[in-house]
Design an enzyme around this catalytic site. Structure first.
Site, mmCIF file in Angstrom:
data_model
loop_
_atom_site.group_PDB
_atom_site.id
_atom_site.type_symbol
_atom_site.label_atom_id
_atom_site.label_comp_id
_atom_site.label_asym_id
_atom_site.label_seq_id
_atom_site.Cartn_x
_atom_site.Cartn_y
_atom_site.Cartn_z
ATOM 1 N N LYS A 32 0.820 -1.209 0.000
ATOM 2 C CA LYS A 32 0.000 0.000 0.000
ATOM 3 C C LYS A 32 0.858 1.265 0.000
ATOM 4 O O LYS A 32 0.471 2.286 -0.591
ATOM 5 C CB LYS A 32 -0.948 0.011 1.188
ATOM 6 C CG LYS A 32 -0.288 0.224 2.541
ATOM 7 C CD LYS A 32 -1.308 0.308 3.646
ATOM 8 C CE LYS A 32 -0.637 0.457 5.002
ATOM 9 N NZ LYS A 32 0.085 1.731 5.151
ATOM 10 N N THR A 33 2.030 1.209 0.652
ATOM 11 C CA THR A 33 2.909 2.375 0.675
ATOM 12 C C THR A 33 3.330 2.755 -0.737
ATOM 13 O O THR A 33 3.369 3.933 -1.097
ATOM 14 C CB THR A 33 4.153 2.085 1.540
ATOM 15 O OG1 THR A 33 3.729 1.783 2.870
ATOM 16 C CG2 THR A 33 5.096 3.269 1.561
ATOM 17 N N ASP A 222 -4.189 7.363 4.803
ATOM 18 C CA ASP A 222 -3.601 6.042 5.030
ATOM 19 C C ASP A 222 -4.188 5.420 6.297
ATOM 20 O O ASP A 222 -4.615 6.124 7.206
ATOM 21 C CB ASP A 222 -2.079 6.196 5.176
ATOM 22 C CG ASP A 222 -1.356 4.859 5.214
ATOM 23 O OD1 ASP A 222 -1.892 3.861 4.678
ATOM 24 O OD2 ASP A 222 -0.253 4.804 5.789
ATOM 25 N N GLU A 223 -4.198 4.089 6.367
ATOM 26 C CA GLU A 223 -4.673 3.339 7.543
ATOM 27 C C GLU A 223 -6.079 3.792 7.956
ATOM 28 O O GLU A 223 -6.364 4.038 9.130
ATOM 29 C CB GLU A 223 -3.696 3.509 8.727
ATOM 30 C CG GLU A 223 -2.268 3.082 8.441
ATOM 31 C CD GLU A 223 -2.074 1.573 8.403
ATOM 32 O OE1 GLU A 223 -3.088 0.839 8.389
ATOM 33 O OE2 GLU A 223 -0.920 1.119 8.369
ATOM 34 N N GLN A 253 -7.620 -5.442 9.480
ATOM 35 C CA GLN A 253 -6.598 -5.038 10.445
ATOM 36 C C GLN A 253 -7.088 -3.888 11.340
ATOM 37 O O GLN A 253 -6.286 -3.140 11.889
ATOM 38 C CB GLN A 253 -5.313 -4.635 9.713
ATOM 39 C CG GLN A 253 -4.684 -5.788 8.941
ATOM 40 C CD GLN A 253 -3.329 -5.426 8.358
ATOM 41 O OE1 GLN A 253 -2.351 -5.243 9.074
ATOM 42 N NE2 GLN A 253 -3.264 -5.316 7.039
ATOM 43 N N ARG A 585 2.307 -11.108 10.318
ATOM 44 C CA ARG A 585 3.613 -10.461 10.555
ATOM 45 C C ARG A 585 4.753 -11.376 10.115
ATOM 46 O O ARG A 585 5.890 -10.917 9.959
ATOM 47 C CB ARG A 585 3.826 -10.143 12.046
ATOM 48 C CG ARG A 585 2.847 -9.197 12.717
ATOM 49 C CD ARG A 585 2.617 -7.928 11.968
ATOM 50 N NE ARG A 585 1.454 -8.052 11.097
ATOM 51 C CZ ARG A 585 1.197 -7.282 10.056
ATOM 52 N NH1 ARG A 585 2.035 -6.330 9.718
ATOM 53 N NH2 ARG A 585 0.113 -7.455 9.316
#
Length: 653
Positions: A32-33, A222-223, A253, A585
């Site tokens: 996504k970044t 973002d997020e 998430q 993770r």
């Protein structure tokens, strides 16, 4: 530069859709970044002025990294405005807050100081003193009042949902909230909630909104799954006119409900912005497929979600292991051996992590690691800026910037021998609350003025006249005798303060430094430790956004995962999303650990495996191993069959 060649098909779809609302559902490890980085570049290449682009994130570091990457391809990207919701809101309120009666000189309280201000409000009202022992503590009151504001609901509703044992205090707590608001206004304070709530209030005014939002034609957030109602409203109001809003996040998430985050914001975004395009990023660049298979299976039956299936771009991998032990000690001993074995095979300690739902679970492991001489860092504890010595020095600087800052004056004055809260309050009221002139001039003619007090005040007068870096070093020099007296480990704490002094050198004004530290303070930094090869121990909440080659997940027991505090359906669903975050993770190896012996004294003598892992469709993606020698896996299966328990029947043990 050909941006299209740098992206997969779904990433490119998100980047090229610049007009109208876009919701990007970015699965774990899906890049996504990169999407945000290249969308900024794509807009600039299309001729959009960088000043017309706004990027809102949850950490200053995230915004800086995305824009620095974009600027490495095109220098114009450096002029895009990017930062946290709170820093953006602070800037808006500094410039336009007069419209809603706000002073431009307001000081931002960090969480600790906000609690202190609430404590003073409790004292003013006479609540929580002797004879009222059951009244909630100031930290709890702060959480209750913050939850009510963040969720745009009443104190009574928060109490009913989360603190039913305090329901009888609903009226008093409402009064505390009102007194706290008066206290902040009197002394020129803003807390974190004020920044967002007041910015939303300001943007509701059409004239103010046209002035503020009209500047930004393209907005990216973002997020987005971590936004609270106020942040969701700010996003909606900023994008109401042009509708060129792209939000990026992963509903799977969304794990910060305890901070006020609303899962509904991302779920309802397409309703808020009609005609919204939904783009799903499902190619995963982090984990091997067997790990992703488990993550996909965990979320398969979740009712409220944007359905997606993560696909690995890497080959190979083995099934995650579910390992059974007799007790916490054998479990810890096993992890020590596994960590050392991987280190010997070339997987450094830095590339390994142990994750857990709650910090107390890791205590036996920490003891075992210490005995084995394995260096480790624990994340999820006290933050750097919350430490007493850091808050002491910052109090000096806060007073130099805002002489009315009662909380900081009390902290400074109580450093002096024989000066307690009552004496400090008297000195503040008699000397520092009123009048003009230097601090030293205000002391002239005052009662009970000691040499130590004159020394302290002299430091403040000097600091008020200098740039932040020099001011900070003057304060440290003056504070050093108190540091040595107050702390046995003062040399280590002095090193912390020197790091902060280096940070202060980068700022033009002390107010700007204090605002940044309040909004997003650094984690504790010990010189020379960053390159140390150390194992990470972390709560899952603190691990979000990070990754390791090898991950051990502790506490796969009902009552731990999910937490025994999760009773409502939406709370259990968030716990399931928390497990998904933990699983994703891991890059190469994942071990899920369970031990039979009960954790809590007085509880039943055995644990039950987490309900999230008991369904057969989940077990198919796990390699179950019984390393206890006691046949625990078989015993647990038999106990479940004998009890005839279904998933919904599981209770906390």
């Amino acid at each position: 530069m050909n941006i299209r060649e740098k992206l997969n098909a779904d990433q490119w779809a998100a980047v090229e859709t610049t007009e109208g609302p876009v919701l990007v559902i970015a699965g774990a490890g899906s890049g996504k970044t990169r999407v945000i980085e290249y969308r900024v570049l794509h807009l600039i290449e299309k001729g959009v002025n960088p000043d017309e682009i706004l990027l809102l994130t949850f950490t200053k570091k995230a915004a800086r990294e995305m824009l620095e990457r974009a600027a490495s391809h095109d220098g114009r990207a450096a002029y895009v405005q990017g930062g946290t919701f709170h820093s953006f809101a602070y800037g808006i309120l500094r410039r336009h807050g007069k419209r809603i009666g706000l002073s431009s000189q307001a000081t931002v309280l960090d969480e600790g100081d906000a609690q202190e201000a609430i404590g003073r409000s409790l004292t003013r009202l006479g609540f929580g003193g002797k004879g009222d022992d059951h009244f909630p503590k100031k930290a709890t009151v702060a959480r209750i009042l913050s939850a009510a504001r963040n969720r745009a609901t009443s104190v009574a509703d928060v109490l009913e949902e989360e603190y039913p044992h305090f329901s009888q205090y609903a009226g008093k707590l409402q009064a505390v909230g009102e007194e706290y608001a008066r206290y902040k206004k009197e002394f020129g304070y803003l807390d974190y909630d004020d920044l967002l709530v007041m910015t939303a209030e300001l943007l509701r005014d059409e004239e103010a909104r046209a002035l503020i939002a009209g500047k930004y034609r393209y907005i990216m957030v973002d997020e987005y799954q971590d936004t609270n109602p106020a942040q969701g409203e700010i996003t909606e109001l900023l994008g109401r006119a042009h509708r060129n809003v792209m939000v990026v996040g992963d509903d799977a998430q969304s794990i910060y409900r305890f901070r006020g985050a609303s899962h509904e914001n991302i779920m309802r975004f397409p309703e808020k912005f009609s005609g919204c395009r939904v783009v799903k990023l499902e190619e995963n660049y982090r984990s091997v497929q067997p790990i992703l298979d488990l993550g996909n299976a965990i979320l398969a039956d979740m009712p409220k979600k944007f359905a997606k299936i993560l696909r690995a771009t890497r080959g190979g991998g083995t099934k995650p292991r579910l390992i059974y032990f007799e007790n916490a000690e054998t479990e810890a001993h096993h992890i020590v051996g596994e960590v050392l074995a991987r280190k010997q095979s070339g997987v450094g300690l830095k590339e390994q992590a142990v994750l857990f739902r709650s910090s107390y679970i890791s205590i036996p492991l920490q003891a075992a690691l210490a005995r084995a001489g394995i260096p480790f860092r624990v994340y999820g504890g006290l933050k750097f800026y919350e430490m007493a010595h850091v808050k002491d020095v910052l109090a000096f600087l806060r007073v130099a910037v805002n002489p009315k800052d009662e909380i900081s004056w009390h902290r400074v004055l109580t450093l002096l021998p024989g000066v307690g809260e009552r004496t400090a309050a008297g000195i503040y009221a008699a000397v520092f609350q009123k009048g003009e002139g230097t601090f030293r001039e205000k002391l002239q003619g005052a009662d009970k003025v000691s040499g130590d007090m004159v020394h302290l005040v002299s430091i403040l007068d000097e600091a008020a006249e200098d740039a932040p870096g020099k001011s900070f070093r003057l304060i440290i020099k003056g504070y050093l005798p108190y540091l040595r007296e107050k702390f046995d480990d003062w040399p280590m704490r002095l090193a912390d303060l020197e790091v902060l002094a280096d940070i202060a050198e980068e700022y033009k004004s002390a107010r700007e430094l204090l605002t940044d530290l309040a909004l997003e303070a650094p984690e504790r930094t010990e010189r020379g430790s960053e390159n140390q090869d150390a194992l990470t121990l972390s709560t899952i909440h603190s691990a979000k956004g990070l990754e390791w080659r090898t991950v051990f997940l502790l506490g796969l027991e009902d009552g731990v995962m999910p937490s025994k505090m999760a009773r409502k359906d939406e709370e259990v669903e968030e716990e399931e999303r928390l497990l998904y975050v933990a699983v994703t993770r891991a890059k190469d190896e994942l071990s899920l650990l369970f031990h039979l012996e009960g954790r809590e004294s007085g509880a039943l003598p055995f644990n039950r495996l987490s309900r999230f892992l008991t369904p057969p469709e989940i077990g198919a993606f796990l390699n179950q191993q019984d390393l206890s020698g006691l046949g625990l896996a078989e015993r647990i299966r038999k106990e479940n069959e004998e009890d005839g328990l279904q998933t919904e029947d599981f209770v906390d043990y």
